[in-house]
Design a protein around this motif. Structure first.
Motif, short mmCIF file in Angstrom:
data_model
loop_
_atom_site.label_atom_id
_atom_site.label_comp_id
_atom_site.label_asym_id
_atom_site.label_seq_id
_atom_site.Cartn_x
_atom_site.Cartn_y
_atom_site.Cartn_z
N SER A 17 0.83 -1.21 0.00
CA SER A 17 0.00 0.00 0.00
C SER A 17 0.86 1.26 0.00
O SER A 17 0.58 2.21 -0.74
N ALA A 18 1.90 1.27 0.84
CA ALA A 18 2.78 2.44 0.90
C ALA A 18 3.48 2.68 -0.44
O ALA A 18 3.59 3.82 -0.90
N LEU A 19 3.96 1.61 -1.06
CA LEU A 19 4.64 1.75 -2.35
C LEU A 19 3.67 2.26 -3.42
O LEU A 19 4.03 3.10 -4.25
N ALA A 20 2.44 1.73 -3.41
CA ALA A 20 1.46 2.14 -4.43
C ALA A 20 1.04 3.60 -4.23
O ALA A 20 0.96 4.37 -5.19
N PHE A 21 0.75 3.98 -2.99
CA PHE A 21 0.38 5.37 -2.71
C PHE A 21 1.51 6.32 -3.06
O PHE A 21 1.28 7.44 -3.53
N GLY A 22 2.75 5.90 -2.81
CA GLY A 22 3.90 6.77 -3.04
C GLY A 22 4.07 7.16 -4.49
O GLY A 22 4.68 8.20 -4.79
N GLY A 23 3.53 6.37 -5.41
CA GLY A 23 3.69 6.68 -6.83
C GLY A 23 2.59 7.55 -7.40
O GLY A 23 2.61 7.86 -8.60
N SER A 24 1.64 7.98 -6.58
CA SER A 24 0.52 8.76 -7.11
C SER A 24 0.92 10.18 -7.49
O SER A 24 0.53 10.70 -8.53
N ALA A 179 -19.88 -7.10 10.55
CA ALA A 179 -18.60 -6.71 9.99
C ALA A 179 -18.79 -6.17 8.58
O ALA A 179 -19.58 -6.69 7.79
N ALA A 180 -18.05 -5.12 8.27
CA ALA A 180 -18.09 -4.52 6.93
C ALA A 180 -16.88 -4.99 6.15
O ALA A 180 -15.74 -4.74 6.55
N ASP A 181 -17.11 -5.67 5.04
CA ASP A 181 -16.02 -6.19 4.23
C ASP A 181 -15.18 -5.04 3.69
O ASP A 181 -15.73 -4.04 3.20
N PRO A 182 -13.83 -5.14 3.78
CA PRO A 182 -12.97 -4.05 3.29
C PRO A 182 -13.22 -3.69 1.83
O PRO A 182 -13.19 -2.51 1.46
N LEU A 183 -13.49 -4.69 1.00
CA LEU A 183 -13.76 -4.42 -0.41
C LEU A 183 -15.04 -3.60 -0.57
O LEU A 183 -15.11 -2.67 -1.37
N GLY A 184 -16.07 -3.94 0.22
CA GLY A 184 -17.32 -3.20 0.15
C GLY A 184 -17.15 -1.77 0.62
O GLY A 184 -17.69 -0.83 0.00
N VAL A 185 -16.42 -1.58 1.72
CA VAL A 185 -16.16 -0.23 2.23
C VAL A 185 -15.43 0.60 1.19
O VAL A 185 -15.75 1.77 0.95
N LEU A 186 -14.42 -0.01 0.57
CA LEU A 186 -13.65 0.70 -0.45
C LEU A 186 -14.51 1.06 -1.65
O LEU A 186 -14.46 2.19 -2.16
N ALA A 187 -15.32 0.11 -2.12
CA ALA A 187 -16.14 0.35 -3.31
C ALA A 187 -17.13 1.49 -3.08
O ALA A 187 -17.25 2.41 -3.90
N TYR A 188 -17.85 1.45 -1.96
CA TYR A 188 -18.81 2.51 -1.69
C TYR A 188 -18.13 3.81 -1.30
O TYR A 188 -18.66 4.90 -1.55
N GLY A 189 -16.95 3.72 -0.69
CA GLY A 189 -16.20 4.94 -0.41
C GLY A 189 -15.83 5.66 -1.69
O GLY A 189 -15.92 6.90 -1.77
N MET A 190 -15.44 4.91 -2.71
CA MET A 190 -15.11 5.51 -4.00
C MET A 190 -16.35 6.10 -4.67
O MET A 190 -16.30 7.19 -5.27
N LEU A 228 -2.73 8.23 -16.16
CA LEU A 228 -4.03 8.14 -15.50
C LEU A 228 -4.35 6.69 -15.12
O LEU A 228 -4.89 6.44 -14.03
N ALA A 229 -4.02 5.75 -16.01
CA ALA A 229 -4.27 4.34 -15.69
C ALA A 229 -3.48 3.90 -14.47
O ALA A 229 -3.99 3.15 -13.62
N TRP A 230 -2.24 4.37 -14.36
CA TRP A 230 -1.42 4.04 -13.18
C TRP A 230 -2.07 4.61 -11.91
O TRP A 230 -2.16 3.92 -10.89
N ILE A 231 -2.52 5.86 -11.99
CA ILE A 231 -3.13 6.50 -10.83
C ILE A 231 -4.38 5.75 -10.38
O ILE A 231 -4.59 5.53 -9.18
N VAL A 232 -5.22 5.33 -11.33
CA VAL A 232 -6.49 4.68 -11.00
C VAL A 232 -6.26 3.27 -10.48
O VAL A 232 -6.75 2.89 -9.40
N VAL A 238 -5.37 -0.55 -5.90
CA VAL A 238 -4.45 -1.43 -5.18
C VAL A 238 -4.02 -0.81 -3.85
O VAL A 238 -3.98 -1.48 -2.81
N ALA A 239 -3.71 0.49 -3.88
CA ALA A 239 -3.22 1.16 -2.68
C ALA A 239 -4.26 1.15 -1.56
O ALA A 239 -3.95 0.81 -0.41
N TYR A 240 -5.49 1.53 -1.87
CA TYR A 240 -6.53 1.58 -0.85
C TYR A 240 -6.90 0.17 -0.36
O TYR A 240 -7.10 -0.05 0.84
#
Length: 345
Positions: A17-24, A179-190, A228-232, A238-240
């Motif tokens: 996550s840190a590596l992926a966020f660092g490239g944004s 429990a809230a699934d991390p994938l679900g939280v991320l999807a609705y957060g986006m 843009l594809a890398w950022i998305v 991947v980062a989130y």
């Protein structure tokens, strides 16, 4: 053994996550310099991630009914807020500096606990805050009359506030049936973040022709759509995803410590790919900022306390483990090991 493997997996996810966020930042800044507004880049990032995760949102369509506050907070603060403020900041100040300011989030949280909630703060946490603020003073070179853009600094501090909320909210998934699934939280957060950003970014004014052209990255012309594809895909999805899973497996505190590598990665990439260089005082200040924030997050109370001590990220209350005979606990690990991990959370 199982707990050790889970911890190792969590640390690995936090590192990815840190590596992926660092490239944004290094991918977003060329797009901004090519003519896109910072808010437009943020909107494209979040909307792109929301579209990728749309099937996940459909799979967890009962989540908004069960955890509406969690999803709203994650979408507005941890997604829309932190990205908009960060991208706006890097349009005015160097990528590395923006990240270093953003990582004052733990120090800001400690200040809130101590002066607003009037709760005790450990000595190590206080030392961490002092170091972080002193390091920030070196980063912005206050003796030069705030050489860096003042608005850029304010935007970086706003990103710091939102970054603190990211680690807190990522851990609020609950346990058991609710429990809230991390994938679900991320999807609705986006999705929520995309809606919020649409209202302020006004994408109908976006210069779409910029995306079919090329952007300058340190003297090299790179297709804008590739950036843009890398950022998305990498710096967002991947980062989130790995970040939220890491917080759940470790704790906000431990995952936050590993996330400091994001600033190091961003600074190195900005130097190599964008040619951004910092002076000796600014590099020294950045190291002090990271050291102070690290100390602030790793501070823990020496004895159990009924109230969380500042410097330890808040987590949902958990019942104390029931006492069991030594023979019954054999082969299942010491219950204090898990308690120790959560005590740091």
């Amino acid at each position: 053994m199982q707990a050790s493997q889970g911890r190792s997996a969590g640390l690995g996810l936090a590192l990815v996550s840190a590596l992926a966020f660092g490239g944004s930042g290094v991918a977003a800044k060329p797009l901004i310099e090519a003519g896109l507004e910072p808010l437009h880049v943020t909107w494209l990032r979040v909307v792109g991630a929301a579209l990728v995760l749309l099937p996940v949102a459909w799979r967890h369509r009962d989540l908004p009914r069960r955890r509406p506050a969690l999803l709203a907070g994650f979408g507005l603060l941890a997604v829309a807020g932190v990205q908009a403020c960060y991208f706006a900041a890097i349009s005015r100040i160097p990528v590395g500096v923006a990240l270093l300011v953003e990582y004052l989030g733990p120090a800001l949280l400690l200040g809130w606990v101590r002066f607003v909630q009037r709760r005790p703060v450990s000595r190590a946490a206080a030392v961490g805050v002092v170091l972080a603020v002193g390091g920030l003073a070196c980063v912005v070179e206050v003796w030069s009359g705030l050489r860096f853009d003042t608005l850029g600094l304010v935007l970086g501090l706003a990103a710091a506030c939102c970054q603190a909320s990211y680690f807190v909210l990522a851990d609020q998934g609950g346990e058991g049936e609710d429990a809230a699934d991390p994938l679900g939280v991320l999807a609705y957060g986006m999705l929520i973040g995309a809606v919020a950003l649409t209202a302020v970014a006004r994408p109908w004014n976006l210069d779409w022709s910029t995306l079919v052209g090329r952007a300058d990255m340190g003297g090299v012309r790179v297709p804008a759509v590739l950036l843009l594809a890398w950022i998305v895909l990498v710096a967002t999805v991947v980062a989130y995803l790995t970040g939220v899973k890491a917080v759940r497996q470790l704790s906000p505190q431990i995952a936050g410590v590993v996330a400091y590598l994001e600033a190091v990665v961003a600074c190195v990439l900005a130097w190599v790919l964008l040619g951004e260089k910092l002076g000796v005082a600014q590099i020294t200040g950045g190291v002090v900022v990271l050291a102070g924030a690290f100390i602030a997050q790793t501070s823990t109370p020496k004895k159990p306390s009924p109230e969380p001590v500042a410097g330890s990220w808040p987590t949902p209350a958990e019942p104390a483990p029931a006492a069991v005979p030594a023979e019954a606990g054999a082969g299942h690990g010491d219950p204090s090991d898990r308690a120790g991990e959560r005590d740091m959370g």
